[in-house]
Scaffold this active site. Structure first.
Site, mmCIF file in Angstrom:
data_model
loop_
_atom_site.group_PDB
_atom_site.id
_atom_site.type_symbol
_atom_site.label_atom_id
_atom_site.label_comp_id
_atom_site.label_asym_id
_atom_site.label_seq_id
_atom_site.Cartn_x
_atom_site.Cartn_y
_atom_site.Cartn_z
ATOM 1 N N SER A 348 0.023 -0.396 3.184
ATOM 2 C CA SER A 348 0.935 -0.199 2.063
ATOM 3 C C SER A 348 0.327 -0.740 0.765
ATOM 4 O O SER A 348 -0.788 -0.378 0.403
ATOM 5 C CB SER A 348 2.275 -0.866 2.403
ATOM 6 N N LEU A 349 1.026 -1.644 0.071
ATOM 7 C CA LEU A 349 0.518 -2.195 -1.192
ATOM 8 C C LEU A 349 -0.799 -2.950 -0.981
ATOM 9 O O LEU A 349 -1.652 -2.989 -1.868
ATOM 10 C CB LEU A 349 1.564 -3.135 -1.813
#
Length: 691
Positions: A348-349
């Site tokens: 993800s991030l």
């Protein structure tokens, strides 16, 4: 005393009939034969606010027992366990995490166990009381005198009826003022001697040899999966799946001792970010309503906004880079013989943070001394030309000779002060023009990073970071970068990057894989940014058992059948229309002729359909599409196959799709395949559909 091979086998296979035989053995020779119990080492872990005693692997337990019986009790012996990720301080009986912060666990040398009340798990007695039980058992076996009663430290009664029946009674009440002894009343609990009798799942242990190191960076929030577990727990799962995949798909290489295992270490940045005091500031401005939801947003969703703030972005990239460098140095200290490579993975991030870090790494010059001298000369000539261009822009060309005489290039010009220009003999008017130009350029350059400036000067269309931060350098060159459920493509687009130059590659990392679940709402593709004019599918990740999931095969089969049916039906309708129309128009005649030809073709070749209606030929060609150098010329986007239950409702499984990677065998197998491919080691049998 070290466990024999037979005892190890019994410990690993508690459900087999072997343990029963071993527990009956003392009864057969009860009159004269006593065999000492084989201890096994356990550690205590709090799971869901309950204490659970977990056995060490067979090899770790043997190592701990060997250190325990070495006679060096006065020293604080430290024994590495769990593949070197935990140290056991033998004297303190503590298990301490090496690479991350974790609560210290109690360690126990276990020989006697009783069944717990709540979950029927066996709990070990303390080492002191276990010794008492063992002594009583030894006397009972040697003298053949049973019905022995012992009182535990908590004033509970244990009765040894015979070698196979030993029970533990709860006291009915605590001791009264008269000091009466508790009676053996209440529900009895089973007592067992030796780990082989309690059906404990004892792990086999991990290969000692480490071939490759992978750092794993988490995404938003402290929880990383649907069960709200930490990055440490999720990476533990990923590592365990990798050990299973190595046994299943790299058996030949393991048997020939060509490979050991891959070590995965978690990198945590969330706690550092939220220890800056920002949580207190947020708490002050957070509304009191829907408290839990607001707390969840502050703790997780806001991480995305923090990363887009120059202040907190600096904290995040500093934490990630320094933590990976620290872990790498610590790993080398503990594994001095390690010669393998290092890869990085982000979820993800976390994948975006790593991507920004990697795009801002400085590639070490690989030229020789002569090449460096040549490049220096070329660079200085180019710098002098740039100064001439600047002076020409400012209409100060008459001072070119003065700057050339002083060997002034662009970098030197930007370091000049008013005093320096005055000493060079530049009059006040031109001086002011030059100084104003320098200050305005400095202000512009403060808004973008050094890596961006470099990219603008060399090749356009590079993936750029618009967050103003000083990106730290890693002390190693990653072999491969794996992105799981990554929003990199979306963030680049939002930052104004429309196209990635096909010739661009990460300065220090030559491999890049973007892996995503088809229903992951956070994941975006990368390849269409490199090849925007061609529509093609991502690479379908082969199932780890060597075929497509059955429901996907069924779906494709039904699609093909419906296309065939549609073609045949259209052909039949056209022919029917022609026969019913008495005076057919030329256009209808042509259509009918086409329909007949199509019908004949489809009857003659049942499997053939129009290329635009079948995805198969496009997918075949897709694997040969040139997607640039970001992954060394190989495909970048890889999509997982959804499970049959997930295909019923895409929205229902969207969140699970974003958090599924930690236990995904297909994801782990791709990671292992690509890592070992760099060492010239391949799968036992290539999976269909893989590159």
């Amino acid at each position: 005393s070290i466990m024999s091979a037979q005892e190890q086998q019994q410990a690993q296979q508690p459900s087999s009939p072997a343990p029963a035989a071993s527990s009956e053995a003392p009864e057969l020779d009860a009159a004269n034969k006593y065999e000492a119990v084989v201890p096994h080492w356990f550690y205590c872990k709090v799971v869901d606010s309950r204490e659970r005693w977990i056995p060490f692997s067979t090899q770790d337990s043997e190592r701990l027992e060997e250190a325990h019986t070495s006679g060096r009790d006065n020293e604080d012996l430290i024994v590495p366990t769990s593949g070197g990720r935990y140290d056991v301080h033998l004297k303190k009986r503590q298990r301490v995490a090496v690479y991350w912060e974790e609560k210290v666990s109690e360690v126990r040398r276990c020989t006697w166990f009783y069944k717990g009340d709540k979950d029927n798990k066996y709990i070990p007695y303390s080492e002191t009381f276990s010794k008492e039980l063992e002594e009583a058992y030894m006397i009972a076996v040697t003298l053949d005198e049973w019905k022995k009663k012992l009182e535990s430290p908590s004033r509970e009664i244990i009765i040894l009826h015979n070698p196979k029946l030993m029970v533990h009674y709860h006291p009915v009440a605590t001791s009264d003022d008269w000091g009466s002894t508790p009676m053996e009343q209440g529900r009895p609990r089973t007592v067992k001697r030796g780990v082989e009798n309690i059906a404990a799942e004892i792990p086999n242990g991990e290969p000692l040899q480490i071939d490759h190191l992978v750092f794993v960076v988490h995404g938003i929030g402290p929880a990383c999966d649907i069960r709200f577990r930490s990055i440490v727990q999720c990476v533990n799962d990923f590592r365990n799946v990798s050990l299973n995949m190595l046994q299943a798909h790299f058996k030949k290489a393991q048997e020939q001792q060509q490979i050991g295992r891959v070590e995965f270490l978690p990198v945590n940045w969330h706690s550092s970010l939220h220890s800056t005091g920002v949580d207190v500031d947020l708490e002050r401005i957070t509304l009191p309503s829907i408290n839990r939801l607001r707390h969840f947003i502050n703790d997780t969703i806001l991480d995305v906004f923090f990363y887009n703030s120059s202040t907190y972005c600096q904290t995040i990239v500093d934490t990630v880079a320094s933590e990976m460098n620290r872990l790498y140095q610590l790993f080398l200290q503990r594994n001095p013989d390690f010669k393998g490579g290092v890869s990085i993975a982000g979820h993800s991030l976390g994948s975006l943070i790593l991507f920004d870090l990697l795009t801002n790494q400085k590639a070490a010059p690989e030229e020789g001394e002569h090449g460096r001298e040549g490049s220096r000369t070329t660079s200085s000539n180019r710098g002098a030309e740039q100064v001439k261009e600047i002076l020409k822009t400012l209409e100060l060309s008459e001072y070119c000779d003065v700057f050339e005489k002083e060997k002034m290039d662009r970098q030197a010009l930007f370091l000049c002060t008013e005093k320096d220009l005055k000493e060079m003999g530049i009059p006040l008017g031109p001086r002011m023009k030059i100084l104003h130009y320098i200050s305005s350029k400095r202000e512009m350059q403060a808004l973008i990073t050094p890596a961006q400036r470099l990219s603008h000067e060399t090749t356009p269309n590079l993936p750029l970071s618009q967050v103003s931060a000083n990106y730290p350098q890693l002390i190693y060159k990653p072999t491969i970068f794996f992105a799981f459920g990554s929003p990199i493509g979306m963030f680049l687009t939002v930052r104004g990057v429309k196209r990635i130059n096909p010739n661009y590659s990460l300065p220090t990392c030559k491999g890049f894989f973007n892996i995503f679940h088809p229903f992951d709402p956070v994941a975006y593709r990368i390849e269409p940014m490199i090849v925007p004019d061609v529509e093609f599918e991502p690479m379908l990740l082969p199932h780890h058992k060597g075929r497509k999931r059955m429901h996907l095969e069924l779906k494709e089969g039904l699609t093909r059948m419906s296309v065939d049916l549609k073609n045949n039906l259209l052909g039949s309708l056209r022919v029917a229309w022609q026969s019913f129309t008495r005076a057919p128009l030329p256009a209808v005649e042509a259509a009918a002729a086409d329909a007949e030809a199509e019908a004949e073709t489809s009857v003659g070749k049942q499997a053939e359909t129009k290329p635009e209606e079948t995805p198969e030929p496009v997918k075949e060609e897709a694997s040969h599409i040139n997607v640039g150098m970001l992954n060394g010329g190989h495909r970048i986007d890889y999509v997982l196959q959804e499970k049959p239950i997930e295909s019923f409702n895409e929205y229902l499984f969207a969140l699970q799709g974003h958090l599924c990677y930690w236990e995904s065998e297909d994801t782990v197998l791709l990671v292992l395949k690509e890592i070992y491919q760099t060492q010239g080691i391949t799968l036992d049998q290539p999976l269909p559909g893989s590159q």
